[in-house]
Design a protein around this motif. Structure first.
Motif, PDB file in Angstrom:
ATOM      1  N   ALA A  82      -4.798   4.517  -0.380  1.00  0.00           N
ATOM      2  CA  ALA A  82      -3.254   5.331  -0.591  1.00  0.00           C
ATOM      3  C   ALA A  82      -2.636   4.580  -1.797  1.00  0.00           C
ATOM      4  O   ALA A  82      -2.022   5.253  -2.568  1.00  0.00           O
ATOM      5  CB  ALA A  82      -2.485   4.631   0.586  1.00  0.00           C
ATOM      6  N   ALA A 107       0.812   5.798  -3.810  1.00  0.00           N
ATOM      7  CA  ALA A 107       1.738   5.656  -2.671  1.00  0.00           C
ATOM      8  C   ALA A 107       2.542   4.351  -2.392  1.00  0.00           C
ATOM      9  O   ALA A 107       3.505   4.360  -2.068  1.00  0.00           O
ATOM     10  CB  ALA A 107       1.081   5.965  -1.065  1.00  0.00           C
ATOM     11  N   GLY A 108       1.894   3.363  -3.305  1.00  0.00           N
ATOM     12  CA  GLY A 108       2.652   1.858  -3.264  1.00  0.00           C
ATOM     13  C   GLY A 108       2.756   1.425  -4.529  1.00  0.00           C
ATOM     14  O   GLY A 108       2.267   1.855  -5.608  1.00  0.00           O
ATOM     15  N   HIS A 151       0.646  -1.235   0.015  1.00  0.00           N
ATOM     16  CA  HIS A 151       0.122  -0.087   0.092  1.00  0.00           C
ATOM     17  C   HIS A 151       0.909   1.090   0.179  1.00  0.00           C
ATOM     18  O   HIS A 151       0.482   2.273  -0.442  1.00  0.00           O
ATOM     19  CB  HIS A 151      -0.892  -0.092   1.073  1.00  0.00           C
ATOM     20  CG  HIS A 151      -1.710  -1.166   1.242  1.00  0.00           C
ATOM     21  ND1 HIS A 151      -1.804  -1.916   2.622  1.00  0.00           N
ATOM     22  CD2 HIS A 151      -2.675  -1.689   0.320  1.00  0.00           C
ATOM     23  CE1 HIS A 151      -2.516  -3.044   2.332  1.00  0.00           C
ATOM     24  NE2 HIS A 151      -3.345  -2.726   0.905  1.00  0.00           N
ATOM     25  N   THR A 152       2.103   1.157   0.656  1.00  0.00           N
ATOM     26  CA  THR A 152       3.115   2.207   0.901  1.00  0.00           C
ATOM     27  C   THR A 152       4.450   1.487   0.325  1.00  0.00           C
ATOM     28  O   THR A 152       4.377   0.349   0.136  1.00  0.00           O
ATOM     29  CB  THR A 152       3.055   2.886   2.130  1.00  0.00           C
ATOM     30  OG1 THR A 152       3.675   2.006   2.972  1.00  0.00           O
ATOM     31  CG2 THR A 152       1.649   3.572   2.615  1.00  0.00           C
ATOM     32  N   GLY A 175      -0.973  10.258  -0.194  1.00  0.00           N
ATOM     33  CA  GLY A 175      -1.321   9.419   0.953  1.00  0.00           C
ATOM     34  C   GLY A 175      -2.567   9.794   1.587  1.00  0.00           C
ATOM     35  O   GLY A 175      -3.262  10.903   1.168  1.00  0.00           O
ATOM     36  N   GLU A 178       4.401   9.665   6.303  1.00  0.00           N
ATOM     37  CA  GLU A 178       4.796   8.437   7.433  1.00  0.00           C
ATOM     38  C   GLU A 178       6.064   9.094   8.053  1.00  0.00           C
ATOM     39  O   GLU A 178       6.417   8.751   9.291  1.00  0.00           O
ATOM     40  CB  GLU A 178       4.834   7.064   7.011  1.00  0.00           C
ATOM     41  CG  GLU A 178       3.420   6.477   6.876  1.00  0.00           C
ATOM     42  CD  GLU A 178       3.522   5.313   6.659  1.00  0.00           C
ATOM     43  OE1 GLU A 178       4.164   4.363   7.313  1.00  0.00           O
ATOM     44  OE2 GLU A 178       2.600   4.792   5.694  1.00  0.00           O
ATOM     45  N   LYS A 215      10.227   5.053   1.755  1.00  0.00           N
ATOM     46  CA  LYS A 215      10.047   6.221   2.882  1.00  0.00           C
ATOM     47  C   LYS A 215      11.140   7.031   3.162  1.00  0.00           C
ATOM     48  O   LYS A 215      10.827   8.483   3.119  1.00  0.00           O
ATOM     49  CB  LYS A 215       9.417   5.591   4.193  1.00  0.00           C
ATOM     50  CG  LYS A 215       8.082   4.936   4.063  1.00  0.00           C
ATOM     51  CD  LYS A 215       7.510   4.061   5.280  1.00  0.00           C
ATOM     52  CE  LYS A 215       6.302   3.329   4.981  1.00  0.00           C
ATOM     53  NZ  LYS A 215       5.841   2.448   5.994  1.00  0.00           N
ATOM     54  N   GLY A 226       1.419   6.749   3.837  1.00  0.00           N
ATOM     55  CA  GLY A 226       1.889   7.233   2.824  1.00  0.00           C
ATOM     56  C   GLY A 226       3.161   7.248   2.928  1.00  0.00           C
ATOM     57  O   GLY A 226       3.843   6.974   4.233  1.00  0.00           O
ATOM     58  N   ASN A 227       4.263   7.833   2.114  1.00  0.00           N
ATOM     59  CA  ASN A 227       5.666   7.750   2.485  1.00  0.00           C
ATOM     60  C   ASN A 227       6.240   8.882   3.079  1.00  0.00           C
ATOM     61  O   ASN A 227       6.615   8.957   4.430  1.00  0.00           O
ATOM     62  CB  ASN A 227       6.373   7.388   1.063  1.00  0.00           C
ATOM     63  CG  ASN A 227       5.871   6.079   0.458  1.00  0.00           C
ATOM     64  OD1 ASN A 227       6.478   5.406   0.689  1.00  0.00           O
ATOM     65  ND2 ASN A 227       5.044   6.040  -0.368  1.00  0.00           N
TER      66      ASN A 227
END
Ligand code: URA
Ligand code: CA
Length: 433
Positions: free
Chosen positions: A358, A363-364, A116-117, A377, A252, A123, A248-249
């Protein structure tokens, strides 16, 4: 030894010996054991289970199937943490600097992966300049001086697991406790951990949806760890809703910075303190969990955790000024509020669906080739148990495209709002030693 006899033996519920398991894994790794026989064996294990001894032998054989990382030049007990996965799990970003600040060496080898991310490396790459392309010598030197470094995956670790996991995926043999436990543990052991701290998630957003299965998996991994001489502890934590607020990257990374400052979401903070306390104990830097927790709170309060994060980012080329000014992180063009449609209390947030939202924003990664958008995200403003008024923002969507209708619908579908008051879910169910 004939493989067919070993399949029959397992099929009939008998115990395989160490040399039989070594033979199977060696032949499989060398390409001498066809997928149809390995599939049949996996199915036999699925139905007949494995004894504790068999699980240890299987894990060891998979570790020996490929390269192993040698961290012996790093001083101290190297503790690795593993989460069975969830949505918005920012814990690794927080735990690294947090435990490093109390002297626990964190030598993190990480991948990118699908999800998902992005993974931990993706990140961290939201920090301008940060990179993980460092040599092994540099990696070891950085862990010895700063107690924390992250390097990209290299070498051919546990090739037997790689092939077997792919095979299990298409033969309905993934959800087998002995196979999952040996798969996860073999990877941690090959990556050089002296001790392992496991965060086994349970709930709708987790691999193990119910508590009983999560407990069985945690217990199995702890026992394998003990069986191969690596001290292992597990906790079982909630993944019935996303952890923290951000998924989200860059979002987060910002959340991790907040948490290292002592201003993070309550659930994320508590989970990091719990896992962190076990890591500190495993590294023998405290004599009780209470003492370990006090040390962690101290480095949050006195700024050392945040300072360790800055030093770590700078050492790997990152611009550490983002820590004091997170507005320099990648930022999405549109911030769109998802307002509550009625008054009430949040009774459910389907974690998996928040992850899908997300993912739809970019985001992923859906495939290895996908390019991640680090800025996008979602940020949750309401979690399970919270009261809401019609018009309150449930979620803010961070998007680089103006049209978010589909994402908005996914978010509405994931939230349930009821009229009666609801309790927040339990965060930590159990600790397994
Ligand atoms: N994750 C793994 O690494 N292995 C499994 O078998 C299941 C989940
Ligand atoms: Ca989060």
């Amino acid at each position: 030894m004939r493989v067919v006899d070993l399949i029959e033996k397992k099929r009939n519920g008998l115990e395989l010996t160490k040399s039989e398991i070594d033979f199977i894994i060696t032949e499989y790794t060398n390409g001498n054991l066809p997928d149809y026989q390995m599939s049949a064996l996996a199915m036999a294990i699925y139905f007949q289970d494995m004894t504790q001894e068999e699980r240890v032998h299987l894990t060891t054989a998979m570790v020996n199937s490929g390269d192993q990382i040698d961290l012996s030049e790093i001083e101290g007990i190297k503790v690795d943490k593993h989460s069975t996965g969830g949505v918005g799990d920012t814990t690794t970003l927080v735990l690294g600097p947090l435990v490093a600040a109390v002297g626990v060496p964190v030598a993190k080898m990480s991948g990118r992966g699908l999800g998902h991310t992005g993974g931990t490396i993706d990140k961290l790459e939201a920090v301008p300049g940060f990179h993980v392309e460092i040599t092994n010598d540099e990696f070891i030197r950085l862990v010895n001086t700063n107690k924390l470094a992250v390097i990209g995956q290299s070498g051919d670790l546990t090739p037997a697991d790689k092939s077997l996991y792919a095979l299990r995926d298409v033969t309905a043999t993934v959800d087998s406790i002995p196979l999952i436990a040996s798969s996860i543990m073999s990877k941690k052991i090959a990556a050089g951990a002296d001790a392992i701290c496991l965060d086994v998630k349970t709930g709708n957003g987790a691999f193990m949806k119910d508590l009983k299965d999560a407990e069985a998996l945690a217990q199995a991994m702890v026992e394998i760890g003990k069986g191969v001489g690596r001290n292992t502890k597990a906790i079982i934590s909630d993944m019935s809703q996303p952890l923290g607020f951000a998924v989200g990257n860059a979002l987060e990374v910002k959340e991790a910075i907040d948490t290292l400052k002592g201003e993070g979401p309550e659930d994320l903070t508590e989970l990091c303190l719990t896992l962190g306390s076990h890591m500190v104990m495993l590294a023998k830097k405290a004599s009780s969990l209470e003492e370990a927790r006090a040390l962690l709170i101290e480095v949050i309060d006195n700024g050392q955790a945040l300072a360790t994060f800055k030093t770590f980012l700078e050492a790997q080329g990152g611009d550490a000024s983002v820590v004091d000014d997170p507005s320099q992180l990648p930022d999405a063009s549109y911030k769109i509020s998802v307002p509550a449609k009625a008054d009430g209390y949040v009774s459910e947030i389907v974690a998996e669906q928040i992850g899908v939202a997300a993912m739809k924003l970019g985001a992923g990664r859906a495939t290895k080739e996908s390019v991640i958008d680090l800025a996008v995200g979602v940020v949750l403003h309401k979690k399970v148990g919270d009261a809401v008024k019609k018009g309150d923002t449930l979620v803010t969507i961070h998007s680089n495209s103006e049209n978010v209708d589909e994402v908005m619908n996914v978010i509405y579908d994931s939230y349930t709002i009821v009229s009666e008051q609801v309790d927040a879910p339990t965060l930590i169910y159990k600790e397994i030693h």
